[in-house]
Enzyme design. Sequence first.
Site, short mmCIF file in Angstrom:
data_model
loop_
_atom_site.label_atom_id
_atom_site.label_comp_id
_atom_site.label_asym_id
_atom_site.label_seq_id
_atom_site.Cartn_x
_atom_site.Cartn_y
_atom_site.Cartn_z
N ASP A 1 -2.60 -1.68 -8.00
CA ASP A 1 -1.49 -1.14 -7.61
C ASP A 1 -0.49 -1.52 -7.97
O ASP A 1 -0.47 -3.16 -7.05
CB ASP A 1 -2.04 -0.49 -6.39
CG ASP A 1 -0.98 0.31 -5.36
OD1 ASP A 1 -0.44 1.16 -5.83
OD2 ASP A 1 -0.86 -0.30 -4.70
N SER A 2 0.37 -0.87 -7.20
CA SER A 2 1.24 -1.79 -7.10
C SER A 2 1.92 -2.08 -5.73
O SER A 2 3.09 -3.13 -5.05
CB SER A 2 3.32 -0.39 -7.16
OG SER A 2 3.08 0.12 -6.07
N GLY B 1 7.02 3.44 -8.16
CA GLY B 1 7.59 5.03 -8.18
C GLY B 1 9.37 5.72 -8.90
O GLY B 1 9.61 6.56 -9.29
N CYS C 1 -3.18 3.59 -8.29
CA CYS C 1 -2.10 3.71 -8.69
C CYS C 1 -1.72 4.82 -8.80
O CYS C 1 -1.81 5.24 -9.97
CB CYS C 1 -1.25 2.34 -8.93
SG CYS C 1 0.54 3.13 -8.94
N GLU D 1 3.87 0.70 3.55
CA GLU D 1 4.35 -0.62 3.10
C GLU D 1 4.36 -1.88 4.27
O GLU D 1 4.70 -2.76 3.92
CB GLU D 1 5.30 -1.54 1.77
CG GLU D 1 4.64 -0.93 0.38
CD GLU D 1 3.56 -2.23 -0.17
OE1 GLU D 1 3.84 -3.13 0.18
OE2 GLU D 1 3.29 -1.70 -1.17
N CYS E 1 -0.17 9.95 -4.44
CA CYS E 1 0.10 8.62 -4.58
C CYS E 1 -0.44 8.02 -3.75
O CYS E 1 -1.27 7.85 -1.93
CB CYS E 1 1.83 7.77 -4.01
SG CYS E 1 1.99 6.59 -3.58
N THR E 2 -1.53 6.68 -4.16
CA THR E 2 -2.37 5.79 -3.83
C THR E 2 -1.95 5.16 -1.86
O THR E 2 -2.77 5.03 -1.34
CB THR E 2 -3.52 5.43 -4.19
OG1 THR E 2 -2.02 3.96 -4.39
CG2 THR E 2 -3.86 5.85 -5.52
N HIS E 3 -0.63 5.41 -2.09
CA HIS E 3 0.07 4.54 -0.50
C HIS E 3 -0.60 5.75 0.46
O HIS E 3 -0.43 5.42 1.70
CB HIS E 3 1.17 4.14 -0.66
CG HIS E 3 1.21 2.77 -1.80
ND1 HIS E 3 1.42 2.68 -2.41
CD2 HIS E 3 2.36 2.14 -0.62
CE1 HIS E 3 1.48 1.81 -3.03
NE2 HIS E 3 2.04 0.65 -1.80
N1 DGL Z 1 0.70 3.55 -4.41
C1 DGL Z 1 1.48 4.05 -5.83
C2 DGL Z 1 0.88 5.61 -6.27
O1 DGL Z 1 0.21 5.40 -6.73
C3 DGL Z 1 2.47 3.15 -6.24
C4 DGL Z 1 4.17 3.81 -5.13
C5 DGL Z 1 5.02 3.23 -5.69
O2 DGL Z 1 4.37 1.81 -6.06
O3 DGL Z 1 6.11 3.45 -5.98
O4 DGL Z 1 1.17 6.00 -7.34
#
Ligand code: DGL
Length: 298
Positions: free
Chosen positions: A11-12, A44, A74, A166, A198-200
């Site tokens: 992931d990022s 993103g 991600c 984050e 978004c996985t965050h």
């Molecule tokens: N976790 C990410 C996603 O699912 C990335 C968010 C990002 O880096 O902008 O999109």
Amino acid sequence: MADNRPIGVFDSGIGGLTVLREIWKRTPNESTIYFGDNGRTPYGNKSHETIIKYSLQNMRFLLSKDVKMIVIACGTASAHAYKALAECSSVPVVEVAFPGARCAVNATKNGRIGVIATKGSVESDVYGEAIQTEVNKLVASGDIKAHSDSFKVFQQPCPLFVTLAEEGWWDNEITLLTAKKYLEPLKRDGVDTLILGCTHYPLLSKVIEQVMGKDVTLIDTGKSASEVIADKLINTSTSADGTMVTKEFYTSDDEKLFENLASPFLGGGIPSGAQFTSTDRFDITKDFELLKQKGIVR
Ligand code: DGL
């Protein structure tokens, strides 16, 4: 015969941990290697080409660790780079957008599905496309709840959610105010199902649920993807037997920062500590040549 090679997940940053946790729950016999590209986050707001480049480098790093599967944990990288990775990878690649969309189409009662994601994912319309694909399948199967105009998709980018996640601000008054601002339009649209695209975002699910109300079903794409992963392991006869389960972590930013955020979330901490690595040393010229030939990049 068991295949005890690890599953590679990237992931990022820390968002993919929400996917990793679901993989651990669903397939506890599997070893995993997680890479968080915290040094280059967020993805993103990056260009299509840059996201493909970063994702290929992350994939090359994981392949160098002899993984048996790549999981794009991600939403943004799934939206922009899945095709590229699937083309260049020597092992199966799983993404999060289509599994999440399938779950949402099955969960909705009023056909009004909300999607929150990064700007990059919303602009790619991957979730709109994935939902339409799943609806078409339902229509083709003769499901009574599906006729082509019975589903409507409402999308909302929530870029600040990534920074809040984050930062570890998963449940405070600033996050609540931000969520109210972003989610109000989706409440007005009457969505009964909301894809956390978004996985965050599952890190902020307490606040998201507080704003949307208990009647709205939140779709965690990591949970949906873990089902796909479990099926794929069976279909490709690559399941592990659980005799030696390892969990490795890498980050392209400060290891301690990563561990401080990740440990409480993963409950029980990071077994062997996180290690620093940066994936920009991986040469992906050949991958790009192949993708150009195939017309996947220009
Ligand atoms: N976790 C990410 C996603 O699912 C990335 C968010 C990002 O880096 O902008 O999109």
